[in-house]
Design a protein around this motif. Structure first.
Motif, short mmCIF file in Angstrom:
data_model
loop_
_atom_site.label_atom_id
_atom_site.label_comp_id
_atom_site.label_asym_id
_atom_site.label_seq_id
_atom_site.Cartn_x
_atom_site.Cartn_y
_atom_site.Cartn_z
N UNK A 562 13.99 -5.34 -10.39
CA UNK A 562 12.91 -4.38 -10.13
C UNK A 562 11.71 -5.01 -9.43
N UNK A 563 11.65 -6.35 -9.37
CA UNK A 563 10.46 -7.02 -8.84
C UNK A 563 10.23 -6.67 -7.37
N UNK A 564 11.28 -6.76 -6.55
CA UNK A 564 11.10 -6.51 -5.10
C UNK A 564 10.64 -5.09 -4.80
N UNK A 565 11.30 -4.05 -5.36
CA UNK A 565 10.78 -2.70 -5.05
C UNK A 565 9.36 -2.48 -5.58
N UNK A 566 9.01 -3.08 -6.73
CA UNK A 566 7.65 -2.94 -7.24
C UNK A 566 6.63 -3.53 -6.27
N UNK A 567 6.94 -4.73 -5.74
CA UNK A 567 6.03 -5.35 -4.77
C UNK A 567 5.92 -4.49 -3.51
N UNK A 572 3.03 -0.55 0.05
CA UNK A 572 2.83 0.76 0.67
C UNK A 572 1.45 1.31 0.30
N UNK A 573 1.14 1.26 -1.00
CA UNK A 573 -0.16 1.78 -1.44
C UNK A 573 -1.31 0.94 -0.90
N UNK A 574 -1.07 -0.36 -0.73
CA UNK A 574 -2.10 -1.21 -0.11
C UNK A 574 -2.38 -0.75 1.31
N UNK A 575 -1.32 -0.45 2.07
CA UNK A 575 -1.50 0.02 3.44
C UNK A 575 -2.15 1.40 3.49
N UNK A 581 -3.81 1.63 -7.23
CA UNK A 581 -2.39 1.86 -7.50
C UNK A 581 -1.54 0.66 -7.04
N UNK A 582 -1.93 0.08 -5.92
CA UNK A 582 -1.23 -1.11 -5.44
C UNK A 582 -1.30 -2.22 -6.48
N UNK A 583 -2.50 -2.43 -7.03
CA UNK A 583 -2.69 -3.47 -8.04
C UNK A 583 -1.83 -3.22 -9.26
#
Length: 665
Positions: A562-567, A572-575, A581-583
């Protein structure tokens, strides 16, 4: 100085005597006898030159013969030099120098004749060679997936190795024997005595004599154990002809003897770091990465550790192993009483097969003997964990050939150079099935891709793809499509990347009758990455969320997959500039990383680096700095202070610290 011979070996005999170059028959005869023990015999008649040379030697044990004249002059200066194993005073008056033995603990003895000198050095070299072994630990609390610590990975490495060697040497051909002989001749080409032993082996060796040859003071014992200890895979495979024979003979004796031993022993000098690793891991599994020598007689075990402890450095610990045989729960642990087969029967030796596994029950200190006692028990748990790993790999990739799984394991624990060399070696061996050949090419692509060479990786993925299409191997075709899809994404062919990954997903869903599989998740991640790169963030988010939901269904909660999709969801939210939400997604990824990834796995370092970068991007420099600190702690376990990786992370930490200060001012 005169170097009478040069050869590849782990020890050297040095002789310092003022009259060493006199035309004296006794000196020449003594040199000849010493060379029967060890090919490297270095002669000196000048103490300064001799001591300078001893100081310059690295990674080699030194057996120093010294005249009484020089003993009085230089023992105080050289006695504590690292690498100096033992000292032998060779003189005409034994009583004149006996007082030195109580003053300098590395003096093995005082000798007035070459026969007793030879016997003493030969015995101590034998004991030293018996002491040389390495271990791997397996933390039973670790979840068994393809993401392993290097320690646990090496543990499984040796569990699989024996089966791999037997598989590759299944025909036990004369060609394999000749290959071994050629390697050994090249290795010992300047060693006249060993070359005679190799020729004798070539002419007279029989499979039933494997134990006799292994216990004899010949090239076989030290060469095989050096290969196993140093994980020299190329040398191991070159020696497989004999390693397999020895393993088979141990198995045969095990079946014939029906041994009922309750307790066996081994005296051992361990580096303090190695001992602490055992002491700190009571309850863990331990695998000895060589053929493991023990004895039925505790006094013999004590004598081994006592003799060796008189000659070794202060950074080592004397240990007495007590090995309890649990016949009920260790049916896969193979060992044999080889006293009647050994050329050294007085040692009452019991020999365990390569990769035998024990559980560490306890560690205590004995004040009476001044030795640590390590209590081990035989166990089948190593075989159990190996079977679980192979089942997981079979589920993920449908690979069942142990030889190829071995290469896949090397990639998983970060040994990509090693894996590449090994898989290239497999290409030179006859493969019975095209499927095996395709899987070798596929894993070569994986290894080379991990090294960052995507163009070359693409070639091997394509080789595998063509073979699989010819065989109509639908699962294999899907693997190739997804592997190539990622390569096309990295190389910038985005439309083709999406096409290949989507084809792989459709094929797997049709074949497996489910939408949930690790490879489908990987393809979803690849497609999402393409859309993210092209700034189509909503579409990318859809694929990343699909992968995350699928992994939650597959593994019923938290899992490192799950780590990769979470990052990526955080990205996406960072962009989208939704930093809160990104944090949240980054912190969830960090929590799973810390909870479920082994501290020394390559994936943990990579994940930490990715998350730290992400926190920097959303200006959470304090948290980024804390993660970089964790990266530095892990890296220091593997690299020296001067390594560029250490310097790079320290520079990144300094940059992050300054950014944090600027943000607060």
């Amino acid at each position: 100085m005169n170097n009478t011979e040069t050869c590849n070996d782990e020890q050297v005999i040095i002789w310092l005597d003022l009259d060493i170059y006199n035309e004296n028959t006794d000196y020449r005869l003594t040199v000849d006898i010493l060379q029967e023990i060890n090919c490297r015999v270095l002669l000196f008649n000048n103490s300064t030159t001799c001591v300078d040379h001893i100081r310059s030697i690295e990674n080699t044990k030194i057996f120093l013969i010294i005249s009484g004249f020089f003993a009085k002059q230089i023992l105080a200066d050289i006695h504590q030099l690292k690498g100096l194993h033992s000292i032998y005073i060779f003189c005409t008056n034994k009583f004149e120098h006996e007082h030195l033995c109580t003053k300098y603990r590395r003096i093995a003895g005082i000798y007035t004749d070459r026969k007793s000198l030879k016997n003493s050095i030969e015995r101590n070299i034998h004991i030293m060679n018996k002491q040389a072994f390495t271990i791997s630990l397996f933390d039973q609390k670790q979840k068994l997936t393809k993401v392993l610590s290097k320690e646990s990975g090496l543990f499984l490495w040796f569990q699989i190795l024996r089966n791999v060697l037997k598989q590759i040497d299944s025909e036990h051909s004369d060609e394999a024997k000749q290959q071994m002989i050629n390697i050994c001749k090249n290795y010992y080409q300047n060693d006249v005595i060993t070359m005679k032993q190799i020729n004798k082996f070539k002419e007279s060796y029989k499979s039933n004599d494997a134990i006799k040859w292994y216990t004899a003071p010949t090239f076989l014992y030290r060469t095989i154990n050096q290969a196993l200890r140093t994980e020299d895979l190329k040398l191991m495979f070159s020696l497989r002809f004999f390693i397999v024979d020895l393993s088979i003979q141990i198995h045969r004796l095990f079946d014939e003897q029906k041994n009922t031993f309750d307790l066996l022993y081994r005296g051992q000098i361990l580096f303090n770091e190695e001992f602490q690793k055992i002491n700190n891991n009571i309850g863990s599994l331990i695998s000895v990465n060589t053929f493991f020598s023990t004895t039925k007689d505790i006094e013999i075990a004590k004598r081994f550790v006592e003799l060796e402890s008189c000659t070794e450095e202060a950074d080592k610990t004397g240990v007495l192993f007590y090995i309890r045989i649990d016949t009920l729960h260790s049916k896969t642990i193979i060992f044999a009483d080889i006293e009647e087969n050994s050329l050294i029967p007085d040692e009452k030796e019991v020999l365990f097969d390569i990769g035998s596994v024990f559980e560490i029950e306890n560690v205590t200190y004995d004040d009476h003997s001044n030795l640590w006692k390590v209590f081990l028990v035989t166990t089948d748990k190593g075989s159990y964990h190996m079977q679980n790993y192979t089942k997981f790999m079979e589920y993920e990739s449908q690979e069942t050939n142990p030889a190829i799984l071995f290469g896949s394991l090397l990639i998983d624990i970060g040994y990509t150079n090693f894996a590449k060399s090994y898989l290239e070696y497999l290409l030179e061996t006859p493969m019975k099935y095209d499927q095996d050949l395709a899987n070798i090419y596929h894993n070569l692509g994986r290894a080379i891709r991990a090294q960052g060479n995507f163009f070359e990786a693409k070639i091997y993925y394509e080789y595998a793809y063509e073979i699989r299409k010819t065989r109509d191997d639908k699962f294999g075709i899907a693997r190739s499509l997804i592997g190539l899809g990622y390569i096309y994404y990295v190389l910038g062919y985005h439309d083709r990347a999406i096409e290949y990954n989507q084809q792989g997903i459709l094929l797997l869903k049709y074949l497996l009758k489910t939408s949930d599989h690790i490879l489908i998740g990987l393809a979803l991640l690849n497609i999402g990455s393409v859309y993210f790169t092209n700034e189509k963030y909503d579409v990318a988010l859809f694929y990343f969320l699909e992968q995350l939901f699928m992994h939650n269904r597959l593994f019923d909660g938290e899992h490192h997959y799950s780590i990769s999709p979470l990052i990526e969801i955080g990205n996406v939210y960072r962009m989208k500039q939704d930093y809160k939400l990104a944090s949240r997604y980054y912190k969830t990824a960090l929590m799973i990383c810390e909870k479920h990834l082994p501290s020394d796995s390559p994936l943990k370092l990579n994940t930490y680096s990715r998350i730290a970068y992400c926190f920097e991007e959303i200006r959470d420099n304090q948290l980024a700095f804390e993660i970089y600190e964790k990266i530095l702690i892990i890296q220091k376990k593997f690299y020296s202070e001067s390594h560029p990786n250490i310097a790079q992370i320290q520079l990144q930490m300094e940059h992050t610290r300054r950014e944090s200060i600027n943000k607060s001012t």
